[in-house]
Design an enzyme around this catalytic site. Structure first.
Site, PDB file in Angstrom:
ATOM      1  N   ARG A 110       0.830  -1.211   0.000  1.00 30.91           N
ATOM      2  CA  ARG A 110       0.000   0.000   0.000  1.00 30.91           C
ATOM      3  C   ARG A 110       0.860   1.256   0.000  1.00 30.91           C
ATOM      4  O   ARG A 110       0.385   2.338  -0.341  1.00 30.91           O
ATOM      5  CB  ARG A 110      -0.916  -0.002   1.218  1.00 30.91           C
ATOM      6  CG  ARG A 110      -2.008  -1.068   1.168  1.00 30.91           C
ATOM      7  CD  ARG A 110      -3.001  -0.869   2.290  1.00 30.91           C
ATOM      8  NE  ARG A 110      -4.017  -1.898   2.330  1.00 30.91           N
ATOM      9  CZ  ARG A 110      -5.138  -1.891   1.618  1.00 30.91           C
ATOM     10  NH1 ARG A 110      -5.358  -0.894   0.775  1.00 30.91           N
ATOM     11  NH2 ARG A 110      -6.030  -2.866   1.729  1.00 30.91           N
ATOM     12  N   HIS A 162      -8.408 -10.217   0.680  1.00 27.60           N
ATOM     13  CA  HIS A 162      -8.163 -11.181  -0.397  1.00 27.60           C
ATOM     14  C   HIS A 162      -9.093 -10.981  -1.587  1.00 27.60           C
ATOM     15  O   HIS A 162      -8.669 -11.072  -2.742  1.00 27.60           O
ATOM     16  CB  HIS A 162      -8.303 -12.615   0.127  1.00 27.60           C
ATOM     17  CG  HIS A 162      -7.155 -13.051   0.974  1.00 27.60           C
ATOM     18  ND1 HIS A 162      -7.106 -14.269   1.602  1.00 27.60           N
ATOM     19  CD2 HIS A 162      -5.995 -12.424   1.298  1.00 27.60           C
ATOM     20  CE1 HIS A 162      -5.989 -14.381   2.277  1.00 27.60           C
ATOM     21  NE2 HIS A 162      -5.291 -13.279   2.107  1.00 27.60           N
ATOM     22  N   LYS A 174      -4.594 -18.353   2.601  1.00 23.14           N
ATOM     23  CA  LYS A 174      -5.782 -18.766   3.306  1.00 23.14           C
ATOM     24  C   LYS A 174      -5.864 -17.992   4.625  1.00 23.14           C
ATOM     25  O   LYS A 174      -4.838 -17.435   5.077  1.00 23.14           O
ATOM     26  CB  LYS A 174      -5.792 -20.286   3.516  1.00 23.14           C
ATOM     27  CG  LYS A 174      -4.826 -20.835   4.562  1.00 23.14           C
ATOM     28  CD  LYS A 174      -3.436 -20.725   4.211  1.00 23.14           C
ATOM     29  CE  LYS A 174      -2.433 -20.968   5.289  1.00 23.14           C
ATOM     30  NZ  LYS A 174      -1.242 -20.189   5.125  1.00 23.14           N
ATOM     31  N   ASP A 190      -7.796 -17.711  10.843  1.00 22.83           N
ATOM     32  CA  ASP A 190      -6.339 -17.759  10.817  1.00 22.83           C
ATOM     33  C   ASP A 190      -5.797 -19.145  11.130  1.00 22.83           C
ATOM     34  O   ASP A 190      -4.865 -19.622  10.483  1.00 22.83           O
ATOM     35  CB  ASP A 190      -5.765 -16.750  11.808  1.00 22.83           C
ATOM     36  CG  ASP A 190      -4.806 -15.776  11.149  1.00 22.83           C
ATOM     37  OD1 ASP A 190      -3.591 -16.019  11.203  1.00 22.83           O
ATOM     38  OD2 ASP A 190      -5.268 -14.791  10.553  1.00 22.83           O
TER      39      ASP A 190
END
Length: 333
Positions: free
Chosen positions: A41, A83, A101, A182
């Site tokens: 970013r 994501h 993931k 997570d």
């Protein structure tokens, strides 16, 4: 899908956090992989990451990486709350994508990414490195071949001791915080790998003041009569072990089931048999990178090791768990 050169696959890395660094470190050790660009970013963060790994191009925004036609595949390593946006941006631009993931926040977002990849004819894969681990692949072969008979129960856990302060991303609903997405994605994915999508899901959790799960217990069931007892936690370090019990035996992974380097096969009437990794790459992410590059060279738009329908099924199960425990994220209905 654009043709990929046989000699080297050119990677772009989107995000510069810990998992991005770990994956990139493994990539640069692969002779047939080349990391050509990184995006963050901020330009400052991207340049620091590029300098660390000798990457020639650093971008201060995601879209510049997505539009880089010298990139064969983008590894998306943002928090899972981003994501959908990050992988979607790359797929829209015609890039192939390996996405960390949990694949997305929910099944709806996952379905949108899969549809977009199929529309563009691009490769898309969830970075479920456990599925690409040679020892886990061997375990699945044994189970599928009936080495322990019909699977009756699966047990798996993944917990960290913390403590994680309220400001940490793991406790931030806006970043998809909580133990489930997570850590719990690993036990759930392990059960799916061996038994497919469950017919019923029951779950209970302890929630934080921010309304994310600090620890969650799950009971999955299948029409075959098989059960899976799974657990994830941000408030206690667990053994990260797994066990698969069948009608004629059992397989135990004593520690680190999601990056296993050893498991033991127990069969009725026989001595235990130990299986170990061929090399010391238990914690290596290289196996998923190798699989991605194999698929790209073969012109495949998804991996048979980490199929998209399996990823969607896991996301549906995670959605069911969250419905049971009362966890929703900003922007969800």
């Amino acid at each position: 899908m654009a043709e990929v050169a046989a000699e080297r696959v050119r990677w772009g890395v989107l995000a510069t956090g810990g998992i991005a660094a770990a994956f990139t470190a493994d990539l640069v050790d692969l002779p047939d992989a080349e990391v050509v660009a990184v995006a963050s970013r901020t330009e400052e963060s991207a340049k620091a990451f590029a300098d660390r790994f000798g990457i020639p191009r650093a971008y201060g925004d995601w879209s510049a990486l997505a539009q880089d036609e010298d990139v064969d595949v983008v590894y998306v390593a943002t928090p899972h709350s981003a994501h959908r946006a990050a992988a979607g941006l790359c797929l829209e631009a015609g890039r192939n994508v390996l996405c960390e993931k949990a694949f997305t926040l929910n099944a709806r977002e996952a379905e949108e990414l899969v549809a977009l990849a199929q529309e563009r004819g691009s490769f898309l894969m969830e970075a479920m490195w456990m599925y690409c681990n040679p020892l886990i692949r061997r375990l699945k072969e044994l189970v599928d071949d009936g080495a322990i008979g019909e699977v009756r129960t699966i047990q798996a856990d993944f917990g960290l001791s913390g403590p994680f302060p309220p400001t940490h991303r793991l406790r931030d609903p806006a970043q998809g915080g909580g133990a489930l997405l997570d850590l719990g994605v690993y036990p759930v994915s392990f059960a799916h790998l061996l038994l497919g999508e469950p017919s019923e899901v029951v779950a209970r959790a302890v929630l934080s003041d921010e309304s994310v799960d600090l620890q969650t217990g799950m009971l999955l069931s299948w029409e075959s009569g098989a059960l899976a007892s799974l657990h994830c936690s941000l408030v206690g370090g667990t053994s990260t072990s797994a066990s698969v019990t069948g009608s004629q035996g059992r397989i135990d992974i004593p520690y680190g089931f999601f990056h296993a380097d050893r498991f033991v096969l127990h069969r009725d009437g026989r001595d235990p048999q130990e299986f170990t990794a061929a090399d010391a790459t238990r914690a290596s992410l290289k196996h998923e990178a190798i699989e991605v590059m194999r698929c790209l060279r073969a012109g495949e738009t998804e991996s048979p090791l980490v199929p998209l329908n399996g990823t969607l099924a896991v996301m549906r199960t995670l959605d069911s768990v969250r419905k049971h425990i009362g966890v929703t994220y900003p922007g969800e209905a």
